[in-house]
Scaffold this active site. Structure first.
Site, PDB file in Angstrom:
ATOM      1  CB  THR A  92      23.335  16.750  -6.437  1.00 44.65           C
ATOM      2  OG1 THR A  92      23.735  18.066  -7.692  1.00 44.65           O
ATOM      3  CG2 THR A  92      23.307  15.769  -7.202  1.00 44.65           C
ATOM      4  CD  GLU A 125      24.483  12.167  -7.925  1.00 45.17           C
ATOM      5  OE1 GLU A 125      24.541  11.876  -6.635  1.00 45.17           O
ATOM      6  OE2 GLU A 125      24.532  12.913  -8.090  1.00 45.17           O
ATOM      7  CE  LYS A 135      48.945  10.945 -12.560  1.00 47.92           C
ATOM      8  NZ  LYS A 135      48.296  10.919 -13.628  1.00 47.92           N
ATOM      9  CD1 TRP A 170      47.037   7.663  -9.115  1.00 44.64           C
ATOM     10  CD2 TRP A 170      46.541  10.425  -8.644  1.00 44.64           C
ATOM     11  NE1 TRP A 170      46.868   8.136 -10.539  1.00 44.64           N
ATOM     12  CE2 TRP A 170      46.453   9.842 -10.001  1.00 44.64           C
ATOM     13  CE3 TRP A 170      45.593  11.267  -8.312  1.00 44.64           C
ATOM     14  CZ2 TRP A 170      45.460  10.258 -11.186  1.00 44.64           C
ATOM     15  CZ3 TRP A 170      45.325  12.385  -9.823  1.00 44.64           C
ATOM     16  CH2 TRP A 170      45.255  11.657 -11.000  1.00 44.64           C
TER      17      TRP A 170
END
Lengths: 538, 538
Positions: free
Chosen positions: B184, B327, B438, B443
């Site tokens: 990754t 993944e 936040k 959010w």
């Protein structure tokens, strides 16, 4: 070194996620004798879980065979899932077989319970006394007025379902667990069982979703006209559940005009049937609105080009061929035209090309084995027995009386078909090995002769068989069913063949018949024909 | 009870049959610095067998990692097959990483040999001294004039290939054998290795062939613009070899106008790239004949609707989104419009809908996990962390220093993305968990703000990050790259947002920049942005 990917088995419980979540509003529609019923996949999923509870309640052991005598229907679909998802084995039975064959099969499979559509009760009745393994018979109401026998073993499907506790979790840890059992409807010899596993069924369904095979997707409405007892309806029910396609099930209503009307009413996009059924539907296609139909697949035997051309004339769409066997899940080949050839073909060339089985799916390997055991080249000319390998192909037959001669020592399946394969992988079936005619040391293809004869407008059906001949060893004999009152003669058939096939292929004997004997799966029963024409035993 | 199907592993040697038989005349075309080369799959198959012989000759052990520093090319394709088909592990490396990261990765993977394109020699040179595991470096001539170092470990690819003995039989008995390794390019933390097996690669390629995902077939010409070191070019090379599609490889020639010209010249039907690359190609699409193109896939990060709309204006074809991770092989979702919705959508609705990741492939299960650990409903409104399970999803990271926190106790992958899923399975990514802002206990989605800002004609790129705020906890800060000389101001950005997003979402601070920092795989490097904007450590 092992990879580090998740150890998730390829198993049918995988499909529940789609049914319960993203495809919960898609649906299956079934024609019954008393009308049409439709259910959302969300509701079907709930019924599958209840049906699993029924199997638990009836104490059906893990691995036990659950026999079904059913038309294509929602309830049969529920059995397709509930039985294997709980570790039992779905055993679909062809109710058109003779009672003695059915008794043999139920006994060989040792079916623990039987599910039967009400209209098929008469088929099951005689088995109740002769098949001791059967502990329960569950009757599914398809609208027939037939009365179930008064027997403590007999139950009602909906009654059991209503009382059942749904099974919340399906779990198949080993993807090689047996899931389904089908018996071949062999034209000769005893029926032989093929035992599919979860892995092979899931992989097979995946290939049906691929662009170059059937391309089944969520915006399809799939109508399996091929019976659900015929090699899992060619895997179409599982492919539809996997992709979220709607399903249209003809139920016990198999009259050709009703099938066509169903295709029209439900805007079917994908339908599949054997060639003889397509032939029966042909007169009713005229004037029907089949504009939603994108693909009409023919399988379970050769597709005469003349039939496909006639279908194309009426609908604008050719039939497309496919090839497979009970032993191969079944799909091995599905017709398509390789890109290199496509631009140069006329519409009629396309129709002709799509009547061949076509190239194999990505999971099947093919080879041609010549008479001397050597491998024949894939040049479109050399012939050999078609042999198949892959994870969707049987390695052995089920049962203690199983016959191993169909499998080679290096693990390939002998198909019994003689074929050619061209450099782009397109398979053409020349004949069944046992239907080839050896005349004067040369081979004559009964399939090619049949196709030429069936292309005559005055011919309904034709089958060509070998008859013994003192001079040539064998000679072809053509059995032909004329269109009624067409005035077709044996001589006109022979004249038609002249110039279309080699002169020595033309049968001396052409017999006109009212009908041809067929096997339980709709193929010409050539063994029976040979017996009646030659008096010989086969 | 076990089924009786053939025990044939899902492994990459399966693909050789297609290359050597039915697809032997299909081809791969590579742009090099000194011109274009093309080879038939038949010839490529022969070279794969020779390359396998080279690996034997170099005594590369079974399971050893074979590192590649390569552009998208025919030789890289040969490595994609020869390395795993002989039981070694293909380890593709991103040459755009910093030398210290590369040294870490080569060391962590303990690469035994490295294959490197000549134009990338400078990247490898410093590794020769710091990576003791590397026994050989094989140079592939991509037309660059760069001189290979004078070192006994350095060899020429074609020289070795010409001298090699072809390996006649590839055999992977266990489909869980490791096949490929990708790291990754984490925006924070050390790169982590994902070790794919043959089974996961074959299953993943099968899903790319399905009608409802990419529908790749034999009549396609596939151009993976996404690099072959970026999660196996999203599996496209394997999907093309499996289906027989032609491949067009851009090689080291990655200038956007050259990519567009390649698509035009080779009549590419399917192309895939990250959004920033599509954005770069956009000005060059005008006037190009891309009529053969049937699908343009964007992945590796969000697809701004404005970009897709602009592409559609010029080509008649929208970009279609997809979603996945290293993944997850990577494809988990690919954009499509469920049939129930399709009839009611305008063309612009379609473009907007196809910019969402869409429903999952048939092998992936999804769930949303809320902050309190409960499962969030799939109603298109509730948010949660997207978690994924399936045979194409990683169960763990490779290496002794591996981190297990990405995997739940019940075996699901935590993606780190916050998403919604609608009742038809369509996934919408709200944000990366760590990029959510936040503010006052509520959010704010940085992704939604970015998409709104990037829809402005005067904006080239935009990234929104969280900055600490005494009163609200965090507030959004927008970093915007204007089109040169467009006269864009911070105030015009804020004015544009007014009425499009909730008032309290509008960032107080809009910073105009010449460029945005990007990660090695082309995503906005938000961690670096945060550091430079706040002085904080990340």
């Amino acid at each position: 070194m092992h990879g580090l990917m998740q150890d998730r088995p390829l198993s049918l419980p995988m499909l529940m996620d789609g049914l319960e979540n993203r495809f919960s509003r898609k649906h299956v529609t079934t024609t019954q004798l008393n009308g049409t019923v439709s259910a959302s996949y969300g509701d079907v999923a709930e019924r599958i879980r209840r049906l699993a509870g029924v199997l638990d309640r009836l104490d059906v052991p893990a691995g036990a065979r659950v026999g079904t005598f059913g038309w294509n229907s929602q309830r049969h679909l529920e059995l397709y899932m509930a039985v294997p998802c709980t570790g039992r084995v779905l055993h679909t039975l062809n109710h058109r077989l003779f009672t003695e064959d059915l008794a043999y099969i139920v006994d060989d499979a040792a079916d623990d319970v039987l599910f039967v559509d009400r209209s098929l009760l008469d088929v099951v009745r005689p088995l109740l006394d002769t098949c001791p393994s059967v502990r329960h018979v569950i009757v599914m109401d398809d609208g027939s007025p037939a009365q179930p026998p008064s027997d403590p073993r007999v139950h009602d499907y909906e009654f059991l379902l209503a009382a059942a506790r749904p099974v919340e979790r399906f779990r198949i840890d080993d993807e090689r667990t047996a899931a389904a059992l089908c018996y071949t409807s062999g034209t000769t010899g005893r029926p032989k069982g093929v035992l599919y596993d979860h892995r092979s069924i899931v992989l097979h369904a995946m290939t049906l979703l691929m662009a170059d095979t059937f391309a089944i997707g969520e915006n399809d409405t799939v109508m399996p006209i091929v019976p659900m007892f015929h090699v899992n309806a060619w895997g179409l029910p599982y492919a539809a559940l996997m992709s979220g396609a709607n399903l249209v099930m003809p139920g016990p209503v198999t009259a050709p005009e009703r099938l066509v009307r169903s295709m029209e009413t439900h805007k079917v996009t994908f339908a599949a049937a054997v060639a003889t059924v397509w032939r029966g539907m042909l007169p009713h296609v005229e004037g029907a609105d089949l504009s939603a139909l994108r693909r009409a697949v023919s399988g379970g035997g050769g597709l005469p080009v003349s039939l496909s051309r006639a279908f194309h004339d009426k609908t604008g769409l050719p039939l497309t061929s496919s090839w497979g066997m009970t032993e191969t899940s079944p799909l091995v080949c599905s017709a398509r035209i390789p890109s290199e050839q496509a631009p140069s073909l006329t519409e009629d060339d396309r129709i002709t090309a799509l009547a061949d089985p076509g190239p194999p799916t990505v999971l099947c390997s093919l080879r041609l084995v010549a008479e001397d055991g050597s491998l024949a080249p894939h040049d479109g000319r050399h012939r050999g027995e078609l042999q198949v390998a892959g994870p969707t192909v049987a390695a052995a037959y089920f049962g203690s009386r199983a016959d191993a001669s169909a499998f080679t020592e290096d693990g390939w399946l002998r198909t019994g078909d003689v074929a050619t394969i061209d450099p782009r992988g397109v398979v053409r079936i020349v004949d069944r090995i046992k239907d080839l005619i050896k005349s004067g040391g040369e081979w004559i293809s009964s399939v090619e002769l049949e196709n030429e004869i069936m292309a005559m407008p005055d011919v309904l059906e034709a089958a060509v068989i070998a008859v013994p001949d003192e001079k040539w060893g064998e000679r072809p004999l053509a059995c032909v069913v004329p269109v009624p009152e067409s005035g077709l003669t044996a001589e006109s058939v022979r004249r038609h063949l002249s110039g279309r096939v080699a002169k020595w292929w033309i049968p001396e004997r052409v017999v006109l018949l009212d009908r041809l004997p067929k096997t339980a799966s709709g193929k010409f029963a050539k063994a029976a024909l040979r017996r009646s024409m030659t008096g010989a035993k086969s």
